[in-house]
Design an enzyme around this catalytic site. Structure first.
Site, PDB file in Angstrom:
ATOM      1  N   VAL A  91       0.901   1.513  -6.745  1.00 14.44           N
ATOM      2  CA  VAL A  91       0.611   0.669  -7.915  1.00 14.44           C
ATOM      3  C   VAL A  91       0.849   1.387  -9.237  1.00 14.44           C
ATOM      4  CG1 VAL A  91      -1.026  -0.847  -6.725  1.00 14.44           C
ATOM      5  CG2 VAL A  91      -1.876   1.220  -7.878  1.00 14.44           C
ATOM      6  N   TYR A 128     -13.828   7.195 -12.604  1.00 16.67           N
ATOM      7  CA  TYR A 128     -13.844   5.901 -11.899  1.00 16.67           C
ATOM      8  C   TYR A 128     -14.523   4.844 -12.779  1.00 16.67           C
ATOM      9  CZ  TYR A 128     -14.762   2.569  -8.077  1.00 16.67           C
ATOM     10  OH  TYR A 128     -14.818   1.457  -7.274  1.00 16.67           O
ATOM     11  N   ASP A 162       0.873  -1.187   0.000  1.00 19.10           N
ATOM     12  CA  ASP A 162       0.000   0.000   0.000  1.00 19.10           C
ATOM     13  C   ASP A 162       0.903   1.227   0.000  1.00 19.10           C
ATOM     14  OD1 ASP A 162      -2.150   1.989   0.830  1.00 19.10           O
ATOM     15  OD2 ASP A 162      -3.290   0.163   1.152  1.00 19.10           O
ATOM     16  N   THR A 182     -16.390   0.360   3.775  1.00 16.58           N
ATOM     17  CA  THR A 182     -14.943   0.577   3.878  1.00 16.58           C
ATOM     18  C   THR A 182     -14.704   2.074   4.042  1.00 16.58           C
ATOM     19  OG1 THR A 182     -14.600   1.001   1.524  1.00 16.58           O
ATOM     20  CG2 THR A 182     -14.527  -1.307   2.212  1.00 16.58           C
TER      21      THR A 182
HETATM   22  P1  NAI Z   1     -10.274   1.804   0.601  1.00 18.61           P
HETATM   23  O1  NAI Z   1     -10.096   3.234   0.210  1.00 18.61           O
HETATM   24  O2  NAI Z   1     -10.798   1.506   1.941  1.00 18.61           O
HETATM   25  O3  NAI Z   1      -8.917   1.029   0.364  1.00 18.61           O
HETATM   26  C1  NAI Z   1      -8.187   1.208  -0.819  1.00 18.61           C
HETATM   27  C2  NAI Z   1      -6.719   1.081  -0.502  1.00 18.61           C
HETATM   28  O4  NAI Z   1      -5.998   1.353  -1.721  1.00 18.61           O
HETATM   29  C3  NAI Z   1      -6.225   2.087   0.534  1.00 18.61           C
HETATM   30  O5  NAI Z   1      -5.514   1.426   1.547  1.00 18.61           O
HETATM   31  C4  NAI Z   1      -5.356   3.032  -0.261  1.00 18.61           C
HETATM   32  O6  NAI Z   1      -4.272   3.575   0.467  1.00 18.61           O
HETATM   33  C5  NAI Z   1      -4.866   2.110  -1.370  1.00 18.61           C
HETATM   34  N1  NAI Z   1      -4.360   2.875  -2.501  1.00 18.61           N
HETATM   35  C6  NAI Z   1      -4.866   3.999  -3.064  1.00 18.61           C
HETATM   36  N2  NAI Z   1      -4.059   4.444  -4.029  1.00 18.61           N
HETATM   37  C7  NAI Z   1      -3.010   3.586  -4.081  1.00 18.61           C
HETATM   38  C8  NAI Z   1      -1.845   3.512  -4.876  1.00 18.61           C
HETATM   39  N3  NAI Z   1      -1.566   4.430  -5.813  1.00 18.61           N
HETATM   40  N4  NAI Z   1      -0.993   2.479  -4.667  1.00 18.61           N
HETATM   41  C9  NAI Z   1      -1.249   1.561  -3.719  1.00 18.61           C
HETATM   42  N5  NAI Z   1      -2.320   1.582  -2.932  1.00 18.61           N
HETATM   43  C10 NAI Z   1      -3.194   2.590  -3.113  1.00 18.61           C
HETATM   44  O7  NAI Z   1     -11.215   1.151  -0.523  1.00 18.61           O
HETATM   45  P2  NAI Z   1     -12.005  -0.230  -0.598  1.00 18.61           P
HETATM   46  O8  NAI Z   1     -13.437   0.095  -0.543  1.00 18.61           O
HETATM   47  O9  NAI Z   1     -11.428  -1.237   0.301  1.00 18.61           O
HETATM   48  O10 NAI Z   1     -11.710  -0.576  -2.122  1.00 18.61           O
HETATM   49  C11 NAI Z   1     -10.959  -1.686  -2.558  1.00 18.61           C
HETATM   50  C12 NAI Z   1     -11.286  -1.910  -4.013  1.00 18.61           C
HETATM   51  O11 NAI Z   1     -12.672  -2.180  -4.158  1.00 18.61           O
HETATM   52  C13 NAI Z   1     -11.008  -0.690  -4.903  1.00 18.61           C
HETATM   53  O12 NAI Z   1     -10.468  -1.127  -6.130  1.00 18.61           O
HETATM   54  C14 NAI Z   1     -12.382  -0.088  -5.113  1.00 18.61           C
HETATM   55  O13 NAI Z   1     -12.472   0.643  -6.314  1.00 18.61           O
HETATM   56  C15 NAI Z   1     -13.235  -1.332  -5.139  1.00 18.61           C
HETATM   57  N6  NAI Z   1     -14.643  -1.108  -4.851  1.00 18.61           N
HETATM   58  C16 NAI Z   1     -15.056  -0.701  -3.620  1.00 18.61           C
HETATM   59  C17 NAI Z   1     -16.394  -0.555  -3.348  1.00 18.61           C
HETATM   60  C18 NAI Z   1     -16.925  -0.204  -2.003  1.00 18.61           C
HETATM   61  O14 NAI Z   1     -18.141  -0.070  -1.859  1.00 18.61           O
HETATM   62  N7  NAI Z   1     -16.119  -0.071  -0.982  1.00 18.61           N
HETATM   63  C19 NAI Z   1     -17.404  -0.732  -4.404  1.00 18.61           C
HETATM   64  C20 NAI Z   1     -16.859  -1.169  -5.652  1.00 18.61           C
HETATM   65  C21 NAI Z   1     -15.521  -1.328  -5.857  1.00 18.61           C
END
Ligand code: NAI
Length: 260
Positions: A66, A154, A39, A189
């Site tokens: 990433v 997005y 991360d 989340t």
């Molecule tokens: P979150 O924001 O809680 O976690 C995402 C993580 O990605 C964070 O720890 C952040 O620091 C990390 N991150 C951001 N930019 C980064 C980078 N450049 N390099 C490395 N790490 C990076 O989000 P969540 O909800 O856990 O999302 C996880 C996945 O699920 C994402 O791909 C999101 O688009 C997808 N998603 C989430 C939904 C939701 O309702 N929570 C719905 C649909 C998709």
């Protein structure tokens, strides 16, 4: 009884410091995997890894943006240096970018693609050469990548991720590497906590199960796709969304009928 579906396997998970990524780290480690949690939130990532290590689980944290080819090259070198191949890659990191079509600026558009689409592509390029027969890549998309959605950058970046996944499922299969995509709906989340409450309510009203999902309802699917139980599952797209994407908008009609 100890669970061993991922025993002797090294799994890299991006965006692993919080939210779904953190749950996937724990779930994979509890199945016996050596997990490399990555991360940009180093403090939270280190804390997660330390807590799981203290329980005897095999979890390391590494900083990895990433969108950085250098970070991916560094991770691949590190894995090679430790004599590890890689069995699994979970491209989970993602950022929302919620501007609408009339307002989105180019920098935000580019950043959404850099993290949500280019990041997984770079990860696959860097780690697929370390994978062999039984390798598994899981890309985390979104229901926004299945429909129209107000957050234009997005949405477009998640649609593009689907294309990347399909190509990988074709190109890497001859090496025995499978690529699949998970599409979460409204999962509780930190990312969703920052969403507009009006959006949250509207999304819920369009979710047949009538509730949000949890990270622990997504992680088992990711573990399954990483494991040999999914040995003939390749190129699939699986929703974890309470039925949100299945009705194609028809829930608005049943809502209206129920109301009147
Ligand atoms: P979150 O924001 O809680 O976690 C995402 C993580 O990605 C964070 O720890 C952040 O620091 C990390 N991150 C951001 N930019 C980064 C980078 N450049 N390099 C490395 N790490 C990076 O989000 P969540 O909800 O856990 O999302 C996880 C996945 O699920 C994402 O791909 C999101 O688009 C997808 N998603 C989430 C939904 C939701 O309702 N929570 C719905 C649909 C998709």
């Amino acid at each position: 009884m100890s669970r061993t579906r991922l025993a002797d396997r090294t799994v890299v998970i991006t965006g692993a410091a919080q939210g779904q990524g953190a749950a996937e780290v724990e779930a994979a480690a509890r199945e016996g995997a050596t997990v490399v949690a990555t991360d940009v939130l180093d403090e939270a990532g280190e804390k997660l890894a330390a807590a799981l290590l203290a329980e005897g689980l095999d979890v390391r944290y590494r900083h990895l943006d990433v969108s950085s080819p250098d970070d991916w090259a560094g991770l691949a070198d590190w894995l090679r240096g430790r004599g590890h191949g890689a069995h699994g890659l979970v491209n989970n990191a993602g950022i929302p970018m919620r501007a609408r079509l009339g307002d989105v600026d180019l920098a935000d558009w580019d950043r959404a693609f850099a993290v949500n689409t280019t990041g997984p592509m770079l990860g696959i390029q860097a780690l697929a050469p370390l994978m062999g027969e039984g390798g598994s890549i899981v890309n985390v998309g979104s229901v926004a990548g299945l429909t129209a959605h107000h957050a234009v950058a997005y949405t477009a970046s998640k649609w593009a991720l689907r294309g990347l996944s399909k190509v990988a499922s074709l190109e890497l299969a001859p090496k025995g590497i499978r690529t699949n995509t998970v599409h979460p709906g409204f999962i509780e989340t930190p990312l969703m906590a920052t969403a507009n409450p009006v959006f949250q309510q509207a999304h819920l009203s369009m979710t047949p199960l009538g509730r949000t999902g949890t990270c622990d309802e997504v992680a088992p699917l990711v573990v399954y796709l990483l494991s040999d139980e999914a040995s003939y599952v390749n190129g699939a797209e699986i929703t974890v969304d309470g039925g949100y994407a299945a009705h194609g908008g028809v829930k608005a009609i049943t809502n209206a009928l129920d109301a009147g």
